[in-house]
Design an enzyme around this catalytic site. Structure first.
Site, PDB file in Angstrom:
ATOM      1  N   GLU A 234       0.835  -1.187   0.000  1.00 12.87           N
ATOM      2  CA  GLU A 234       0.000   0.000   0.000  1.00 12.87           C
ATOM      3  C   GLU A 234       0.869   1.236   0.000  1.00 12.87           C
ATOM      4  O   GLU A 234       1.954   1.241   0.570  1.00 12.87           O
ATOM      5  CB  GLU A 234      -0.880  -0.011   1.247  1.00 12.87           C
ATOM      6  CG  GLU A 234      -1.869  -1.144   1.195  1.00 12.87           C
ATOM      7  CD  GLU A 234      -2.486  -1.441   2.538  1.00 12.87           C
ATOM      8  OE1 GLU A 234      -3.709  -1.397   2.628  1.00 12.87           O
ATOM      9  OE2 GLU A 234      -1.749  -1.707   3.497  1.00 12.87           O
TER      10      GLU A 234
ATOM     11  N   CYS B 216      -1.311   6.090   9.834  1.00  9.35           N
ATOM     12  CA  CYS B 216      -0.150   5.362  10.381  1.00  9.35           C
ATOM     13  C   CYS B 216      -0.561   4.055  11.035  1.00  9.35           C
ATOM     14  O   CYS B 216      -1.473   4.016  11.852  1.00  9.35           O
ATOM     15  CB  CYS B 216       0.543   6.181  11.460  1.00  9.35           C
ATOM     16  SG  CYS B 216       1.352   7.646  10.868  1.00  9.35           S
TER      17      CYS B 216
END
Ligand code: SAH
Length: 341
Positions: free
Chosen positions: A85, A331
């Protein structure tokens, strides 16, 4: 050999070794940086395409998710089927791309989704670059008219655990005839592989070094990050000082606030003591939920209190804005479900 791993010069040499004119190498190089597929290169005959087929990169955008805040998460698929990703974010100072350096991760941090499946493999320099080329193009950019200005190596993987490929990536992405991204606009984030941090400092790359600290005592750090069994906080900070000596660049500390774990007054005080006199900045991160993990984020007002304590203690600190949470792009939320099923 994959063409995406090569500098312009190396690619031209390869092409000449195939007994073709050098300018074909330049055309190939530009097409790769523009994120084009081989079939789309109109200046190549069918025959030429056949010759280049074997070595031309075959990564592609597999899926794309967009959040309301403009953040886009991309799943990039490589030739062997592996998927990583990467995330495109819009900030006031420019567009930033968060790149993966490994498929999975073997660091085992307790709060992070990227490590749940373990490490599958390292990415090559060309595969790290490919994420940038494809996403730049998807957002209307090209080699000449880049839309990405900043890079953070904060996607899945531990960049310093893939040292050679990551160094090569930094050299290639900042080359003048390449994407020409300023090394000052590149951040490398590490969980603190001290030996590799020193080796990295020796390279004098001029990139921003970011350390994922997340705790103020070795005991507490060991509970969150297995790597703390190998290197102490003191050793990490010493390596940061060495980085500053070698490059003259301040370093960054990332500190993810976990409710009741590392967000108390005593933690703030210990952090001040650890960082006092060092040229650094603290990025406080609100823990993003990862469904397999049972940790909770500090409340916003407590994070602000923590941040103010650091500032009052003479430590430069800010709370990082979180982008892309709803699409799992924030994150620690990146994961590889398409590989593991
Ligand atoms: N392996 C590198 C880079 C990837 S992670 C490193 O450890 O630095 C980028 C940052 O996100 C790190 O500081 C990481 O600790 C943090 N992070 C991981 N999971 C998180 C989560 N669930 N919420 C908030 N931050 C997280």
């Amino acid at each position: 050999m994959n063409f995406a791993d090569l500098s312009q010069k190396e690619l031209c040499e390869q092409v000449e070794a195939m007994l073709l004119p050098k300018f074909r190498g330049k055309q190939l190089f530009d097409a790769i940086l523009n994120g084009q597929e081989l079939d789309e290169i109109s200046v190549f005959s069918q025959k030429l395409k056949q010759i280049f087929e074997k070595n031309y990169p075959k990564y592609k955008i597999f899926k794309k998710f967009e959040a309301k805040d403009g953040t886009k998460k991309y799943l990039i698929q490589f030739e062997d089927g592996a998927v990583v990703e990467c995330v495109f974010m819009k900030y006031k100072y420019g567009n930033t791309i968060c790149l993966s350096t490994q498929v999975g991760c073997r660091m085992g941090c307790k709060f992070c989704a990227s490590t749940l499946q373990g490490l599958k493999r390292n990415l090559s320099a060309g595969e790290i670059l490919g994420q940038l080329y494809l996403v730049n193009r998807d957002n209307g950019g090209s080699k000449k008219a880049r839309v990405v200005t900043n890079i953070v190596l904060m996607g899945s993987g531990e960049p310093l655990d893939n040292f050679d490929n990551v160094c090569k990536f930094i050299e290639l992405v900042s080359a003048q005839e390449g994407m020409n991204i300023s090394r000052r606009n590149i951040s490398l984030s590490t969980c603190g592989l001290v030996d590799k941090m020193k080796q990295f400092a020796e390279k004098q790359f001029d990139v921003s070094l970011t350390i994922s600290l997340h705790a103020t005592t070795d005991e507490e750090r060991k509970k969150l990050m297995p790597i703390a069994n190998k290197w102490s906080i003191a050793e990490i900070l010493e390596a940061c000082d060495f980085y500053f000596q070698k490059t003259g660049r301040r370093f960054y500390i990332e500190y993810t606030l976990v409710k009741g774990v590392n967000d108390g007054e005593e933690d703030a005080l210990r952090l001040i003591k650890l960082l006092k006199g060092r040229t650094c900045h603290v990025n406080l991160i609100m823990l993003n939920p990862v469904k397999e993990r049972n940790l909770k984020s500090t409340e916003r007002q407590d994070a602000e209190k923590f941040c103010k304590m650091l500032s009052d203690g003479g430590i430069s600190a800010t709370i990082r804005r979180s982008l892309g949470q709803e699409i799992g792009g924030a994150c620690g939320q990146l994961r590889n479900k398409f590989v593991s099923g």
